[in-house]
Design a protein around this motif. Structure first.
Motif, PDB file in Angstrom:
ATOM      1  N   ILE A  12     -19.283  89.394  19.252  1.00 51.22           N
ATOM      2  CA  ILE A  12     -19.049  90.718  18.618  1.00 51.22           C
ATOM      3  C   ILE A  12     -17.825  91.513  19.083  1.00 51.22           C
ATOM      4  N   ARG A  13     -16.992  91.966  18.166  1.00 50.26           N
ATOM      5  CA  ARG A  13     -16.107  92.605  18.482  1.00 50.26           C
ATOM      6  C   ARG A  13     -16.343  93.978  18.978  1.00 50.26           C
ATOM      7  N   MET A  14     -15.702  94.225  20.155  1.00 54.86           N
ATOM      8  CA  MET A  14     -15.953  95.642  20.999  1.00 54.86           C
ATOM      9  C   MET A  14     -14.468  96.333  21.103  1.00 54.86           C
ATOM     10  N   THR A  15     -14.964  97.441  21.137  1.00 53.58           N
ATOM     11  CA  THR A  15     -13.775  98.608  21.628  1.00 53.58           C
ATOM     12  C   THR A  15     -13.427  98.290  23.153  1.00 53.58           C
ATOM     13  N   SER A  16     -12.288  98.634  23.442  1.00 54.65           N
ATOM     14  CA  SER A  16     -11.813  98.611  24.978  1.00 54.65           C
ATOM     15  C   SER A  16     -12.976  99.282  25.653  1.00 54.65           C
ATOM     16  N   ALA A  17     -13.438 100.204  25.461  1.00 61.04           N
ATOM     17  CA  ALA A  17     -14.461 101.200  26.245  1.00 61.04           C
ATOM     18  C   ALA A  17     -15.614 100.305  26.289  1.00 61.04           C
ATOM     19  N   GLU A  18     -16.050  99.919  25.121  1.00 65.40           N
ATOM     20  CA  GLU A  18     -17.300  99.006  24.973  1.00 65.40           C
ATOM     21  C   GLU A  18     -17.315  97.678  25.780  1.00 65.40           C
ATOM     22  N   ARG A  19     -16.275  97.056  25.756  1.00 66.12           N
ATOM     23  CA  ARG A  19     -15.837  95.832  26.668  1.00 66.12           C
ATOM     24  C   ARG A  19     -16.049  96.105  28.175  1.00 66.12           C
ATOM     25  N   ARG A  20     -15.327  97.424  28.507  1.00 62.47           N
ATOM     26  CA  ARG A  20     -15.350  97.570  29.751  1.00 62.47           C
ATOM     27  C   ARG A  20     -17.036  97.947  30.131  1.00 62.47           C
ATOM     28  N   GLU A  21     -17.517  98.585  29.586  1.00 60.15           N
ATOM     29  CA  GLU A  21     -19.132  98.917  30.059  1.00 60.15           C
ATOM     30  C   GLU A  21     -19.744  97.527  30.054  1.00 60.15           C
ATOM     31  N   GLN A  22     -19.542  96.617  29.080  1.00 63.44           N
ATOM     32  CA  GLN A  22     -20.089  95.150  29.017  1.00 63.44           C
ATOM     33  C   GLN A  22     -19.915  94.770  30.381  1.00 63.44           C
ATOM     34  N   LEU A  23     -18.860  94.669  30.906  1.00 63.53           N
ATOM     35  CA  LEU A  23     -18.569  93.997  32.012  1.00 63.53           C
ATOM     36  C   LEU A  23     -19.215  94.568  33.098  1.00 63.53           C
ATOM     37  N   ILE A  24     -18.985  95.894  33.208  1.00 67.81           N
ATOM     38  CA  ILE A  24     -19.757  96.616  34.284  1.00 67.81           C
ATOM     39  C   ILE A  24     -21.268  96.214  34.085  1.00 67.81           C
ATOM     40  N   THR A  25     -21.788  96.179  33.218  1.00 71.01           N
ATOM     41  CA  THR A  25     -23.269  95.809  33.078  1.00 71.01           C
ATOM     42  C   THR A  25     -23.628  94.521  33.760  1.00 71.01           C
ATOM     43  N   ILE A  26     -22.689  93.582  33.241  1.00 72.81           N
ATOM     44  CA  ILE A  26     -22.991  92.194  33.728  1.00 72.81           C
ATOM     45  C   ILE A  26     -22.794  91.982  35.139  1.00 72.81           C
ATOM     46  N   ALA A  27     -21.770  92.560  35.673  1.00 74.04           N
ATOM     47  CA  ALA A  27     -21.191  92.493  37.078  1.00 74.04           C
ATOM     48  C   ALA A  27     -22.490  93.231  38.114  1.00 74.04           C
ATOM     49  N   ARG A  28     -22.916  94.307  37.426  1.00 71.64           N
ATOM     50  CA  ARG A  28     -23.938  94.949  38.141  1.00 71.64           C
ATOM     51  C   ARG A  28     -25.098  94.044  38.343  1.00 71.64           C
ATOM     52  N   GLY A  29     -25.505  93.338  37.594  1.00 71.52           N
ATOM     53  CA  GLY A  29     -26.629  92.405  37.491  1.00 71.52           C
ATOM     54  C   GLY A  29     -26.565  91.150  38.384  1.00 71.52           C
ATOM     55  N   LEU A  30     -25.280  90.733  38.238  1.00 65.87           N
ATOM     56  CA  LEU A  30     -24.928  89.557  39.241  1.00 65.87           C
ATOM     57  C   LEU A  30     -24.661  90.016  40.630  1.00 65.87           C
ATOM     58  N   PHE A  31     -24.145  91.146  40.879  1.00 58.23           N
ATOM     59  CA  PHE A  31     -23.953  91.719  42.070  1.00 58.23           C
ATOM     60  C   PHE A  31     -25.301  91.930  42.947  1.00 58.23           C
ATOM     61  N   ALA A  32     -26.144  92.280  42.254  1.00 60.39           N
ATOM     62  CA  ALA A  32     -27.526  92.517  42.807  1.00 60.39           C
ATOM     63  C   ALA A  32     -28.225  91.221  42.897  1.00 60.39           C
ATOM     64  N   GLN A  33     -27.962  90.208  42.192  1.00 61.58           N
ATOM     65  CA  GLN A  33     -28.857  89.023  42.132  1.00 61.58           C
ATOM     66  C   GLN A  33     -28.171  88.345  43.402  1.00 61.58           C
ATOM     67  N   LYS A  34     -26.940  88.193  43.289  1.00 60.02           N
ATOM     68  CA  LYS A  34     -26.243  87.053  44.107  1.00 60.02           C
ATOM     69  C   LYS A  34     -25.351  87.734  45.288  1.00 60.02           C
ATOM     70  N   GLY A  35     -24.996  88.937  45.135  1.00 55.97           N
ATOM     71  CA  GLY A  35     -24.006  89.393  46.431  1.00 55.97           C
ATOM     72  C   GLY A  35     -22.559  89.236  45.870  1.00 55.97           C
ATOM     73  N   TYR A  36     -21.651  90.262  46.509  1.00 56.60           N
ATOM     74  CA  TYR A  36     -20.476  90.315  46.119  1.00 56.60           C
ATOM     75  C   TYR A  36     -19.651  88.887  46.313  1.00 56.60           C
ATOM     76  N   GLU A  37     -19.801  88.277  47.225  1.00 54.91           N
ATOM     77  CA  GLU A  37     -19.087  87.030  47.620  1.00 54.91           C
ATOM     78  C   GLU A  37     -19.589  85.795  46.779  1.00 54.91           C
ATOM     79  N   ALA A  38     -20.733  85.547  46.512  1.00 57.60           N
ATOM     80  CA  ALA A  38     -21.186  84.592  45.701  1.00 57.60           C
ATOM     81  C   ALA A  38     -21.020  84.938  44.220  1.00 57.60           C
ATOM     82  N   THR A  39     -20.524  86.001  43.670  1.00 61.10           N
ATOM     83  CA  THR A  39     -20.434  86.263  42.310  1.00 61.10           C
ATOM     84  C   THR A  39     -18.836  86.114  42.194  1.00 61.10           C
ATOM     85  N   SER A  40     -18.401  85.205  41.087  1.00 63.41           N
ATOM     86  CA  SER A  40     -17.103  85.004  40.796  1.00 63.41           C
ATOM     87  C   SER A  40     -16.593  85.813  39.468  1.00 63.41           C
ATOM     88  N   VAL A  41     -15.483  85.862  39.267  1.00 64.02           N
ATOM     89  CA  VAL A  41     -14.853  86.608  38.188  1.00 64.02           C
ATOM     90  C   VAL A  41     -15.046  85.673  36.926  1.00 64.02           C
TER      91      VAL A  41
END
Length: 213
Positions: A12-41
């Motif tokens: 799906i094509r996203m605007t820059s703002a939409e992509r930013r929000e998507q990345l924040i949402t994905i990272a939030r879930g991973l940080f909550a599940q695995k923690g900062y150190e165990a989550t990779s870029v």
């Protein structure tokens, strides 16, 4: 003979703002599940179906992305506490503060899990102790007014505010997974302990187990 229609990409094509929000949402879930150190870029990028450079372009790296996630959670928590403190008696305001913290835990479980984890080394963002201190500053004026009314030294209100918020936060960590009893009951018991303890405060408490110096 009709020309074949171009095949559509599944991405799906996203605007820059939409992509930013998507990345924040994905990272939030991973940080909550695995923690900062165990989550990779790499994992964040893979979940978003983008390349690693896209993450760096938006946030400068994992720590920058983590800082954005934590900042949003801190603001949500502090705003919730502030907005809950409507006019009322001191007892009611303590109830409102306790419920606001539990509301945040209930409605933002992933965010709370992120906040109570350790921050990455070298980062000043996301220290749970500092967050609790911020919350305590929002409620210390309640105690200061009550201390004045009872003839107690209002200078001690900030210390008692830290104690009160810390008690609620630690109980909230336990309740995050237990979810029993119900939230209003937990808040009622917290206020019962806090308020009945506050109502019996001594003006100049001393230790009974050690000789006075």
């Amino acid at each position: 003979m009709t020309e074949p229609k171009p095949r559509r990409s599944g991405r799906i094509r996203m605007t820059s703002a939409e992509r930013r929000e998507q990345l924040i949402t994905i990272a939030r879930g991973l940080f909550a599940q695995k923690g900062y150190e165990a989550t990779s870029v790499e994992e964040i990028a893979a979940r978003a179906e983008v390349s690693k450079p896209v993450v760096y372009e938006h946030f400068g790296g994992k720590e920058g992305l983590y800082a954005v996630v934590v900042d949003r959670e801190v603001r949500a928590l502090l705003d919730g506490v502030t907005q809950s403190l409507t006019a009322g008696r001191a007892h009611e305001l303590v109830e409102q503060a306790a419920l606001a913290l539990l509301d945040y835990i209930e409605n933002n479980s992933d965010g709370f899990r992120i906040l109570v984890r350790d921050s990455p080394v070298g980062s000043s963002t996301g220290s749970f102790i500092s967050i609790l201190s911020d919350v305590a500053t929002r409620v210390e004026h309640i105690l200061a007014e009550e201390f004045k009314r009872r003839g107690l030294d209002p200078k001690n209100a900030p210390m008692y505010a830290q104690m009160l918020v810390g008690m609620v936060a630690l109980t909230g960590q336990w309740w995050l997974d237990a979810r029993r009893p119900k939230k209003p009951d937990v808040a009622a018991h917290l206020v019962n302990l806090a308020w009945n303890g506050l109502s019996g405060l001594e003006a100049k408490p001393t230790l009974s187990t050690r000789p006075h110096k």
